[in-house]
Design a protein around this motif. Structure first.
Motif, PDB file in Angstrom:
ATOM      1  N   LEU A  13     -18.545  40.749   5.539  1.00 23.00           N
ATOM      2  CA  LEU A  13     -17.923  39.686   6.337  1.00 23.00           C
ATOM      3  C   LEU A  13     -19.031  38.876   7.003  1.00 23.00           C
ATOM      4  O   LEU A  13     -19.015  37.653   6.992  1.00 23.00           O
ATOM      5  CB  LEU A  13     -16.990  40.298   7.383  1.00 23.00           C
ATOM      6  N   ILE A  14     -19.976  39.566   7.609  1.00 24.76           N
ATOM      7  CA  ILE A  14     -21.201  38.920   8.092  1.00 24.76           C
ATOM      8  C   ILE A  14     -22.249  39.278   7.038  1.00 24.76           C
ATOM      9  O   ILE A  14     -22.577  40.449   6.844  1.00 24.76           O
ATOM     10  CB  ILE A  14     -21.608  39.424   9.496  1.00 24.76           C
ATOM     11  N   LYS A  15     -22.726  38.248   6.334  1.00 24.41           N
ATOM     12  CA  LYS A  15     -23.429  38.468   5.056  1.00 24.41           C
ATOM     13  C   LYS A  15     -24.899  38.866   5.182  1.00 24.41           C
ATOM     14  O   LYS A  15     -25.570  38.468   6.137  1.00 24.41           O
ATOM     15  CB  LYS A  15     -23.406  37.171   4.242  1.00 24.41           C
ATOM     16  N   TYR A  16     -25.348  39.543   4.161  1.00 24.58           N
ATOM     17  CA  TYR A  16     -26.782  39.796   3.920  1.00 24.58           C
ATOM     18  C   TYR A  16     -27.242  38.782   2.872  1.00 24.58           C
ATOM     19  O   TYR A  16     -26.628  38.665   1.813  1.00 24.58           O
ATOM     20  CB  TYR A  16     -26.930  41.233   3.419  1.00 24.58           C
ATOM     21  N   TRP A  17     -28.274  38.016   3.199  1.00 26.13           N
ATOM     22  CA  TRP A  17     -28.890  37.138   2.190  1.00 26.13           C
ATOM     23  C   TRP A  17     -30.335  36.953   2.599  1.00 26.13           C
ATOM     24  O   TRP A  17     -30.618  36.367   3.647  1.00 26.13           O
ATOM     25  CB  TRP A  17     -28.155  35.780   2.106  1.00 26.13           C
ATOM     26  N   ALA A  23     -40.753  44.599  -1.931  1.00 26.59           N
ATOM     27  CA  ALA A  23     -41.090  45.884  -2.561  1.00 26.59           C
ATOM     28  C   ALA A  23     -40.207  47.014  -2.024  1.00 26.59           C
ATOM     29  O   ALA A  23     -39.702  47.847  -2.781  1.00 26.59           O
ATOM     30  CB  ALA A  23     -42.565  46.206  -2.331  1.00 26.59           C
ATOM     31  N   MET A  24     -39.975  47.007  -0.714  1.00 25.39           N
ATOM     32  CA  MET A  24     -39.153  48.056  -0.088  1.00 25.39           C
ATOM     33  C   MET A  24     -37.672  47.664  -0.045  1.00 25.39           C
ATOM     34  O   MET A  24     -36.841  48.403   0.463  1.00 25.39           O
ATOM     35  CB  MET A  24     -39.623  48.291   1.354  1.00 25.39           C
ATOM     36  N   ASN A  25     -37.384  46.469  -0.513  1.00 25.07           N
ATOM     37  CA  ASN A  25     -36.033  45.892  -0.460  1.00 25.07           C
ATOM     38  C   ASN A  25     -35.444  45.964   0.954  1.00 25.07           C
ATOM     39  O   ASN A  25     -34.287  46.353   1.139  1.00 25.07           O
ATOM     40  CB  ASN A  25     -35.104  46.574  -1.478  1.00 25.07           C
ATOM     41  N   LEU A  26     -36.265  45.567   1.919  1.00 27.43           N
ATOM     42  CA  LEU A  26     -35.782  45.536   3.312  1.00 27.43           C
ATOM     43  C   LEU A  26     -35.138  44.179   3.585  1.00 27.43           C
ATOM     44  O   LEU A  26     -35.756  43.139   3.324  1.00 27.43           O
ATOM     45  CB  LEU A  26     -36.952  45.761   4.274  1.00 27.43           C
ATOM     46  N   PRO A  27     -33.911  44.169   4.106  1.00 27.14           N
ATOM     47  CA  PRO A  27     -33.220  42.898   4.332  1.00 27.14           C
ATOM     48  C   PRO A  27     -33.779  42.133   5.528  1.00 27.14           C
ATOM     49  O   PRO A  27     -34.271  42.733   6.483  1.00 27.14           O
ATOM     50  CB  PRO A  27     -31.777  43.343   4.600  1.00 27.14           C
ATOM     51  N   ALA A  28     -33.668  40.810   5.461  1.00 24.52           N
ATOM     52  CA  ALA A  28     -34.108  39.956   6.581  1.00 24.52           C
ATOM     53  C   ALA A  28     -33.069  39.962   7.691  1.00 24.52           C
ATOM     54  O   ALA A  28     -33.380  39.624   8.829  1.00 24.52           O
ATOM     55  CB  ALA A  28     -34.327  38.533   6.079  1.00 24.52           C
ATOM     56  N   VAL A  29     -31.832  40.331   7.333  1.00 24.22           N
ATOM     57  CA  VAL A  29     -30.717  40.311   8.299  1.00 24.22           C
ATOM     58  C   VAL A  29     -29.830  41.534   8.065  1.00 24.22           C
ATOM     59  O   VAL A  29     -29.808  42.088   6.961  1.00 24.22           O
ATOM     60  CB  VAL A  29     -29.866  39.019   8.122  1.00 24.22           C
TER      61      VAL A  29
END
Ligand code: DP6
Length: 322
Positions: A13-17, A23-29
């Protein structure tokens, strides 16, 4: 050394983009999601000392494209268990794969759950969700049921994930309007990289996101449907604005998607408790309170170009088949 696990996909609902570390696939949000009870992935993992390399079968066909990410997750689990055997992975979805229905989320959640069980690993939920995130940023959310918060863990090299409301606490339902069964042309991973590098709105997306997430969480805690509806549609449109203003532009919607958005807007104006959200594909998900679901499904089913409108209740986190 063999186990089968099942997992539901989820919709944010509140998105990850966007990623802060590829490399670690860490999200910015961070993100706030619903686990979708009506759709599922089933994954069997068998560790076999006679295999020369890991093998992956997706919906009955060998899939070498996803194999390196799958092996990376398996390597982390093998290292923890002190096992070196390669594995055969057989996975299948009862919904379109790679078409914006979060098959990677349910896929990696089921993979990690099955592999950990096959290795008889006594791992906690935090470790499994770290491994699932290496596979796909939205996958930790499918390890959990109901309404789920993924904390991006900014300033650390970790993320954390947990259920914030069990399905029975606020039994939202989701009508998934399937408008295409084709796999998308640009996957989320590539799309996010392109957005970070080229969209003039990417910085604003990242800076304004924490307030959106906090407000979404607050709306969930208060069961404030109208506020959650406004926040979720705004987060969806913000994410797509960033995608659309990337170079080359990423327009995940079709004309049918837009027609479905219009239908949901009309129903909302009529006072029905419903709102839409859309991921990296042309499918529309209409989130509603249980009373509205029959009408929402009937209305979306009638939109020309909608192939199917499936009703999902909130589902449980990934589980091992006994
Ligand atoms: C639009 O989790 O598929 O669905 O981490 O690169 O595998 P990777 O991306 P993925 O991205 C999901 C993006 C989204 C929004 C969301 O689910 O939050």
């Amino acid at each position: 050394m063999e186990a089968t696990a099942l997992a539901h996909p989820n919709v944010a609902l509140i998105k990850y983009w966007g990623k802060r570390d590829v490399a670690m696939n860490l999200p910015a949000v961070g993100s706030l999601s619903l686990t979708l009870g009506g759709l599922r992935t089933q994954t069997m993992v068998r560790f076999d000392a006679t295999l020369q390399s890991d093998q992956l079968l997706l919906n009955g066909k060998p899939d070498d494209r996803a194999l390196s990410r799958v092996s990376r997750c398996l390597d982390l689990l093998r290292a923890r268990a002190g096992v070196s055997s390669k594995a055969r992975v057989e996975t299948s979805n009862d919904f379109p794969t790679g078409a914006g229905l979060a098959s990677s989320a349910s896929g990696y959640a089921a993979l990690v759950k099955a592999a950990a069980a096959a290795l008889q690993l006594d791992a906690d939920a935090d470790f499994l969700s770290e491994v699932a995130r290496i596979g796909s940023g939205s996958a930790p959310r499918s390890l959990f049921g109901g309404i789920v918060l993924l904390d991006a863990g900014i300033g650390t090299d970790k993320t954390t994930c947990r259920t914030v409301a069990q399905p029975a606490e606020w039994p939202l339902q989701v009508v998934v309007a399937i408008t295409s069964r084709a796999a998308k042309e640009v996957g989320s991973t590539g799309g996010m990289e392109s957005s970070r590098d080229t969209s003039p709105y990417y910085g604003a997306w990242v800076v304004t996101h924490p307030a959106d997430l906090a407000a979404g969480l607050d709306a969930v805690r208060k069961h404030d449907f109208t506020r959650l509806a406004d926040l979720s549609e705004a987060s969806c449109l913000k994410m797509h604005a960033v995608a659309m203003t990337s170079q080359p532009p990423l327009l995940y919607w079709s004309g049918v998607t837009v027609e479905c958005m219009r239908v949901v807007q009309r129903l909302r104006r009529e006072g029905l408790p419903v709102f839409y959200t859309i991921d990296a594909g042309p499918q529309l998900k209409a989130v509603c309170l249980p009373d509205a679901v029959t009408r929402v499904q009937a209305e979306l089913q009638q939109v020309p170009g909608v192939l199917d409108a499936r009703v999902c209740t909130l589902g449980a986190g990934a589980w091992v088949e006994q």
